[in-house]
Design a protein around this motif. Structure first.
Motif, PDB file in Angstrom:
ATOM      1  N   SER A 197       1.004  -1.290  -0.149  1.00  0.00           N
ATOM      2  CA  SER A 197      -0.031  -0.073  -0.010  1.00  0.00           C
ATOM      3  C   SER A 197       1.063   1.300   0.035  1.00  0.00           C
ATOM      4  CB  SER A 197      -0.947  -0.116   1.281  1.00  0.00           C
ATOM      5  OG  SER A 197      -1.865  -1.050   1.179  1.00  0.00           O
ATOM      6  N   PHE A 198       0.545   2.009  -0.932  1.00  0.00           N
ATOM      7  CA  PHE A 198       1.180   3.548  -0.887  1.00  0.00           C
ATOM      8  C   PHE A 198       0.470   4.531  -0.309  1.00  0.00           C
ATOM      9  CE2 PHE A 198       3.011   0.627  -4.101  1.00  0.00           C
ATOM     10  CZ  PHE A 198       4.204   0.566  -3.774  1.00  0.00           C
ATOM     11  N   GLY A 237      -2.207   6.239  -4.721  1.00  0.00           N
ATOM     12  CA  GLY A 237      -2.253   5.285  -5.770  1.00  0.00           C
ATOM     13  C   GLY A 237      -2.580   3.789  -5.299  1.00  0.00           C
ATOM     14  N   PRO A 238      -2.943   3.171  -6.355  1.00  0.00           N
ATOM     15  CA  PRO A 238      -3.166   1.768  -6.262  1.00  0.00           C
ATOM     16  C   PRO A 238      -2.414   0.721  -5.248  1.00  0.00           C
ATOM     17  CG  PRO A 238      -2.755   1.889  -8.424  1.00  0.00           C
ATOM     18  CD  PRO A 238      -2.640   3.333  -7.545  1.00  0.00           C
ATOM     19  N   GLU A 239      -3.023  -0.189  -4.701  1.00  0.00           N
ATOM     20  CA  GLU A 239      -2.239  -1.475  -4.340  1.00  0.00           C
ATOM     21  C   GLU A 239      -1.514  -2.082  -5.104  1.00  0.00           C
ATOM     22  OE1 GLU A 239      -3.699  -3.676  -1.242  1.00  0.00           O
ATOM     23  OE2 GLU A 239      -4.428  -2.013   0.122  1.00  0.00           O
ATOM     24  N   GLU A 240      -0.165  -2.347  -4.927  1.00  0.00           N
ATOM     25  CA  GLU A 240       0.556  -3.023  -5.773  1.00  0.00           C
ATOM     26  C   GLU A 240       1.070  -4.212  -5.363  1.00  0.00           C
ATOM     27  OE1 GLU A 240       1.624  -2.173  -8.881  1.00  0.00           O
ATOM     28  OE2 GLU A 240       0.354  -0.535  -8.794  1.00  0.00           O
ATOM     29  N   GLU A 241       1.133  -5.537  -6.129  1.00  0.00           N
ATOM     30  CA  GLU A 241       1.534  -6.944  -5.655  1.00  0.00           C
ATOM     31  C   GLU A 241       3.085  -6.762  -5.907  1.00  0.00           C
ATOM     32  OE1 GLU A 241       0.933 -11.594  -6.273  1.00  0.00           O
ATOM     33  OE2 GLU A 241      -0.730 -10.208  -6.522  1.00  0.00           O
ATOM     34  N   ALA A 242       3.855  -7.350  -4.934  1.00  0.00           N
ATOM     35  CA  ALA A 242       5.392  -7.465  -5.154  1.00  0.00           C
ATOM     36  C   ALA A 242       5.825  -8.753  -4.448  1.00  0.00           C
ATOM     37  CB  ALA A 242       6.085  -6.174  -4.463  1.00  0.00           C
TER      38      ALA A 242
END
Length: 97
Positions: free
Chosen positions: A2-3, A6-11
């Motif tokens: 989560s940032f 902006g949108p959540e990103e999968e890492a």
């Protein structure tokens, strides 16, 4: 992840840059030799440039290594080696062979 925006990103993983710095003034106050990494210079047994002073953990390493090994297991192991070395030094000082 989560940032703030902006949108959540999968890492699958992330990289971080660790900064090494002495947080206490002891190394400088004792006049210990420091390496370019900022860590206290030690030999394989944890001895520093000042006789009778031993160091271990993340902020102490030999000149053969480019940087400290930032690991709990490595820090604990180096503490064990330094303590055993110090114990041996004290024993031979008090009870010469």
């Amino acid at each position: 992840m989560s940032f703030a925006e902006g949108p959540e990103e999968e890492a699958g993983g992330i990289f971080v840059a660790a900064e090494f710095a002495q947080r206490a003034p002891f190394a400088e106050q004792l006049g210990l030799d420091l390496l370019p990494s900022g860590a206290v210079e030690i030999d394989a047994m944890g001895r520093t440039s000042v006789p009778g002073v031993f160091a271990a953990g993340d902020m102490a390493h030999s000149a053969a290594l480019p940087m400290p090994m930032a690991s709990v297991l490595t820090a604990a192991a180096s503490g064990l080696v330094a303590a055993a070395s110090l114990d041996g030094e004290l024993l031979t000082r008090d009870h010469p062979a």
